[in-house]
Each structure stands twice: as C-alpha cells, then as structure tokens.
Design an enzyme around this catalytic site. Sequence first.
Site, short mmCIF file in Angstrom:
data_model
loop_
_atom_site.label_atom_id
_atom_site.label_comp_id
_atom_site.label_asym_id
_atom_site.label_seq_id
_atom_site.Cartn_x
_atom_site.Cartn_y
_atom_site.Cartn_z
N VAL A 113 0.85 -1.19 0.00
CA VAL A 113 0.00 0.00 0.00
C VAL A 113 0.89 1.24 0.00
O VAL A 113 1.82 1.35 0.81
CB VAL A 113 -0.94 0.02 1.23
CG1 VAL A 113 -1.69 1.35 1.32
CG2 VAL A 113 -1.93 -1.14 1.18
N GLY A 123 4.47 4.20 2.94
CA GLY A 123 3.98 2.97 2.33
C GLY A 123 4.19 1.82 3.28
O GLY A 123 4.84 1.98 4.33
N LYS A 124 3.62 0.69 3.00
CA LYS A 124 3.86 -0.51 3.82
C LYS A 124 3.45 -1.73 3.03
O LYS A 124 2.60 -1.64 2.13
CB LYS A 124 3.04 -0.45 5.11
CG LYS A 124 3.60 -1.31 6.23
CD LYS A 124 4.66 -0.57 7.04
CE LYS A 124 5.21 -1.40 8.16
NZ LYS A 124 6.03 -0.60 9.08
N GLY A 125 4.06 -2.86 3.36
CA GLY A 125 3.69 -4.09 2.67
C GLY A 125 3.57 -5.21 3.68
O GLY A 125 4.01 -5.10 4.82
#
Length: 416
Positions: free
Chosen positions: A58, A103-105
Amino acid sequence: MEYNPFLNFCKVLDEAAATAKIAPEDYEVLKHPERELKVALPIIRDNGKLEVFEGYRVQHSSLRGPCKGGIRFHQDVNVDEVKALAAWMTFKCAIVNIPYGGGKGGVKVDPHTLSESELEKLTRRYTAAILPLIGPQQDIPAPDVGTNAQSMDWLMDTYSMMRGYAVPGVATGKDIEVGGSLGRTEATGRGIMTVTRLVAEKHGIKKARVAVQGAGNVGSISAKLIAKNLGFDIVAISDVSGGIYNADGLDMNSVGAFLAKKGLLKDYSAQGVKHITNEELLMCECDILIPAALENQITAGIAEKLKASIIIEAANGPTSVEADAVLASRNIDVYPDILSNAGGVVVSYFEWAQNLQSLYWEEADVNRMLDKVMVRAFGDVEKTAEEYGVTLRLAAYITALKRLTRAAKLRGIFPR
Ligand code: NAD
C-alpha cells in the site's frame, strides 16, 4: 466491533484536524491511500506441494517524497492493517521532516513455519509481484515484523536482477556488504533510547524501572541501549512465548545471550526472575512501559490498571483509541509511535542517501545525525502539545498534518 487500525487512524486524524482548524477538504486525500496492490504468491514448498500466499503493498501518500515503509511477514496481516501502517509512515516521515511519503507491505504468513529456502522463494516472488510499484524514486521497502536484513538483501537482489544492474537504493535495512548503513539495525532502538533520555530529562528522572513488551529487533535493542547508556533497570521483557520479570532489574547481557541462542524467552531462568504473561507485563510495577511488539496491546481495560506513569510506544499502534482516552484521564503521558519509533526510518533515509551517492558514512556520524533529528522532532511535538493544550499523540498528528497539508497546497491538484 472488529478492530480496524485504519479507521482508528482516520479518527485521530479528524480530531487533530479539528483541533488545528484544518478544513476537511485540505486533508481528505490523507484518508485515501494513493495505491493498494493485492498479490497472490505461489511457491513450491519443500515437500513439493504448491501453496499460494496473499500479500499487499500500500502506498499511502507520496506528497512529501517517495513512499517509504517496511514489509511485514505475519499470519494476521490484512489490508486494513497494511493501510494503517502505511498511513502512520506518512505521518512519521513528516514528523521527523525527512523527504518521504508513506507505504507498507505485508504477506499473510507465519514465517516461523517456513524453511530458509521457502522464505527466500516467498520474498523473491513477493518482490517480483510488487515490482511495478517499488524503486529508489518510487517506494522503498525496509524490514518490519517477521523480516530482517536478509529479506531486504533478497528483495534488492531480485529487483536488481529484473533491472539488469545493481540497485541498492531500492530497499533499506540491508546488510552492510550489499549497501546497508552502519547503525541501521540498532536505529529504531537507539531512537527509543533517545526519546527515553529526553523524557527523563524533562521529568527530572534519574533512575527508572522500565518494562518492554517484545524482544525482537526493536524491543531487545531498546532494552539493551536503555540499560547500558541510561543506567535504567529493565524489570521486564517479553516475546510471543511470554515474559520475564525481576523487580531488581534483569541482567540484559544474560537475557540477550539467551535470546541469541534459543530465540524465545520461555525457558529463561536466573535468580529472582519470574515468568509472567504478556498482559501481566503491561500491568507490572514499573515507571516506563515500552510496548515493542504489535498493535492493539494496550486496550482500555489494561489502560485502567497499568502502573507505569509514562508510555513510550516503540511498536506501531500498540494503544487503542479507547485506551488513549483512559490514559489521558489518568494523566499518563504517551509518547506516540509516529514520534518515538521514527529512528528506524531516519537511518533508512540515511542508508538510501548513501546508496544514491555511493558514499558511505561512519557509524558515529550516523548516530550523531539520528540523535539530532530525534531531538528536533521531540521538541517540535512538545511545542505543539503546549500550543494546543493536547496530548502528545494529537500534537504529533498536528505537527505532521500541517507539513502534509502545506505540501498538498504547494503541489496543487492534478489536473486542475
Ligand atoms: P520483530 O519481528 O523483530 O519482533 C517482534 C517481537 O514481538 C518478537 O519478540 C515477538 O516474539 C514479539 N511478539 C509477537 N507477537 C506477540 C504477541 N502476541 N505478544 C507479545 N509479543 C509478541 O519485529 P520488530 O522489527 O522488533 O517490530 C516490533 C514493532 O516495532 C512492530 O510494531 C513494528 O511495526 C515496529 N517498528 C519496527 C521498526 C524496525 O525498524 N524494525 C521500526 C519502527 C517500528
């Protein structure tokens, strides 16, 4: 109601905006992540069978620069968690004033159930699946819960192979030999230590009993540095298997050596040490509580009973919105995640800057600059808290929100 960290983020955002008199249309965009990618990740397990895992990346906001944020491997990963973690990254980068968005995953997997080679396959397949989104100018991953420097080395290698040349700046938190920065592994814990030092100075605390939930990268290093550099007693520490407590302070060298060998605290034994649950740890006799594990650990019920007078959030989102209200009513100061645990992303920024310049810094310089950034951010948040007469969490959100809405105004809306 089911716990939804992204909705919680939006709630605090609304409150911060109302306090700072920021109009809804000026920050509405921050309630909508710019991009959300869901990926399916097939791998052949060691037993020859195919298994398909689910992953996400995201990008919450690139208003202030490329998106930046970790990758989590955990069985509870879901899109709302990844969205919240990405949004907190946007705010964190704005508070420490580094030129990144958020962001992050994540991959929904318990990494402990995979062999090393399965982990490598999954990490590489995930990298390939999110490839269109990432890159040194676009979105730069880093380690989070369940991932580490080796994960970032594989990610960087996979990306580089697909491009045809080495691209160290695509990820941070890498090993030194492949473009990592000195001081990065310890950076989040070092930042927590700096915040603890600043809090102690502010309250005139010379000696304190500290309890730490979580003994991973962040928890164990925070505990070690606080004991070593500030001389405070670490009275409790825990991991997923439970916690240990000693009212006179734990021997952190012995605990660290045991963890390095055994991985979990559950069989640790030493004189004066008793085993406690994670819930007992949160409510144990201590002055400073440092949650450094996962989200939503300090619930309203725990907030009613906990004994610490200061909470320094090392984990992301460890305190529920309801708990925050209870803690405020009890005059317990909460130094929020988006300020306190920013040391990791600050040194990630330094690592990325070194990669882009192909010029590497001394560890003492990294640590000195990290300290400077943390001290400045701490001061900015304290000043905002005084100005608006609000909690430190709201002050942190307001500090970030002002920088973000200013950037949004300057950039304008495309197309006009
Ligand atoms: P990690 O995987 O290295 O360690 C996580 C720790 O939490 C382990 O000790 C694990 O046993 C423990 N844990 C897991 N489930 C638990 C449970 N249910 N109850 C109690 N303990 C539990 O992860 P980390 O990198 O140390 O991250 C910890 C927190 O800090 C996360 O919230 C992460 O998002 C945040 N954070 C990490 C970084 C970083 O640089 N690694 C930076 C900023 C914030």
